[in-house]
Design an enzyme around this catalytic site. Sequence first.
Site, mmCIF file in Angstrom:
data_model
loop_
_atom_site.group_PDB
_atom_site.id
_atom_site.type_symbol
_atom_site.label_atom_id
_atom_site.label_comp_id
_atom_site.label_asym_id
_atom_site.label_seq_id
_atom_site.Cartn_x
_atom_site.Cartn_y
_atom_site.Cartn_z
ATOM 1 N N THR A 98 -0.324 0.605 6.604
ATOM 2 C CA THR A 98 0.141 -0.464 5.851
ATOM 3 C C THR A 98 0.147 -1.533 6.727
ATOM 4 O OG1 THR A 98 1.352 -1.377 4.131
ATOM 5 C CG2 THR A 98 2.492 0.332 5.561
ATOM 6 N N GLY A 99 -0.459 -2.576 6.246
ATOM 7 C CA GLY A 99 -0.202 -3.961 7.050
ATOM 8 C C GLY A 99 -1.384 -4.900 6.693
ATOM 9 N N HIS A 100 -1.323 -5.767 7.598
ATOM 10 C CA HIS A 100 -2.603 -6.950 7.558
ATOM 11 C C HIS A 100 -3.791 -6.055 7.893
ATOM 12 C CE1 HIS A 100 -3.724 -11.228 8.221
ATOM 13 N NE2 HIS A 100 -4.805 -10.725 7.511
ATOM 14 N N GLY A 101 -4.711 -5.664 7.112
ATOM 15 C CA GLY A 101 -5.866 -4.816 7.076
ATOM 16 C C GLY A 101 -6.745 -5.146 8.153
ATOM 17 N N ARG A 115 -13.670 -8.087 -0.455
ATOM 18 C CA ARG A 115 -13.148 -7.887 0.780
ATOM 19 C C ARG A 115 -12.426 -6.465 0.909
ATOM 20 N NH1 ARG A 115 -7.697 -6.054 1.993
ATOM 21 N NH2 ARG A 115 -7.415 -6.974 4.000
ATOM 22 N N VAL A 116 -12.763 -5.760 1.886
ATOM 23 C CA VAL A 116 -12.180 -4.447 2.038
ATOM 24 C C VAL A 116 -11.329 -4.386 3.218
ATOM 25 C CG1 VAL A 116 -12.786 -1.988 2.580
ATOM 26 C CG2 VAL A 116 -14.239 -3.317 0.833
ATOM 27 N N GLY A 117 -10.088 -3.860 2.917
ATOM 28 C CA GLY A 117 -9.306 -3.708 4.134
ATOM 29 C C GLY A 117 -9.471 -2.330 4.840
ATOM 30 N N ASP A 118 -8.338 -2.082 5.526
ATOM 31 C CA ASP A 118 -8.251 -0.814 6.451
ATOM 32 C C ASP A 118 -8.195 0.444 5.877
ATOM 33 O OD1 ASP A 118 -5.585 -2.017 5.900
ATOM 34 O OD2 ASP A 118 -4.863 -0.239 7.157
ATOM 35 N N THR A 173 0.788 -1.448 -0.018
ATOM 36 C CA THR A 173 -0.080 -0.103 0.031
ATOM 37 C C THR A 173 0.898 1.459 0.091
ATOM 38 O OG1 THR A 173 -1.850 -1.322 1.095
ATOM 39 C CG2 THR A 173 -1.595 1.160 1.352
HETATM 40 N N1 ASP Z 1 -3.630 -2.666 4.504
HETATM 41 C C1 ASP Z 1 -3.765 -3.142 3.208
HETATM 42 C C2 ASP Z 1 -5.116 -3.951 3.377
HETATM 43 O O1 ASP Z 1 -5.269 -4.669 3.919
HETATM 44 C C3 ASP Z 1 -2.593 -3.894 2.570
HETATM 45 C C4 ASP Z 1 -1.164 -3.157 2.732
HETATM 46 O O2 ASP Z 1 -1.097 -2.453 3.536
HETATM 47 O O3 ASP Z 1 -0.394 -3.615 1.831
HETATM 48 O O4 ASP Z 1 -5.727 -4.063 2.236
#
Ligand code: ASP
Length: 337
Positions: A254-257, A231-234, A203
Amino acid sequence: MRHLLLSTLLILSPAAVAADHADGAEFAIAIHGGAGTITRANLSAEQEAAYEAKLTEAINAGYAVLESGGTSMDAVVAAVTIMEESPLFNAGRGAVYTFDGEHELDASIMDGATREAGAVAGVKTVKSPITLARAVMENSVHVMLSGEGAEEFSRLQGLEQVENSYFNTPARYQQLEAARAKLGEQPDKQAYLNLDQRYKYGTVGAVARDKAGNLAAATSTGGMTAKRWGRVGDSPIIGAGTWADNESCAVSATGHGEYFIRYQVAADICNRMKYQDLDVYTAGDTVIHDVLLPAGGTGGVIIVDKDGRVHLPFNTEGMYRASRQANQTIEVAIYKD
Ligand code: ASP
């Protein structure tokens, strides 16, 4: 060119970056291009140079806006747009693939002066999702639009549309194939599968404080490789992936949403500053290392606080990142140390 570029860059560890920014600044900007398993072993010298060059271009574009008296909102959009147009990052052009082999993009933006915000989720033909998120904030009565409705709004706004195949890149397709193979083992538990971080992250985001003291944050992503079922992330969720409040700080994550949503990471950091009177380093480190990591959440954030201090904490092996405070040199870094 590479020599010239590297000689003007300071590659610093997070600790050094933090120490350097103990003092605030009249204006400041920080950007990220994703966090994850980013080590010297899995990045070639050419890839490293390409990332450094693009991060430098993006931070310079945002810095130039701030230096000339522009707004933090314009600065974060300038920086994020450059990264969206690059295939290097999982946003815009380089967006990851969904399980079905398409691309669904998410983005959000927040204005710390007014607490206005705009977000889009699951758009497939919008060239610059961050530009659309801004249009939602400025030209609609809503905060978040999704799917076909968001596309329609984009067309009405006259924003640039592209075919979904515009976002195709061979490297991301390889990641999809690898992720699909792994997901085949347990397809209905995707959010909890411990996929290799390479399949998930990348991201982009930017946070800034302008000369008037206004904060802004922006985040744009293709989400998680092999995501399914809309699916929608953070990243498009205000408070989770993006937050800006002039009384505390601006954050892009950025990370595991899924974890960033459940722990409201971006807002939590700023609220710890606001209500517990913590400094930006303590608030950021506490949430990323002491709250998120023990829960199983990996990733990082970029933070600019109300006084122009910059902090870039992450709990993964690397995070593409850069920052620049008023009248200081650019700092670009990739690895943990
Ligand atoms: N945070 C993003 C998501 O979960 C992924 C990412 O940061 O690369 O959609």
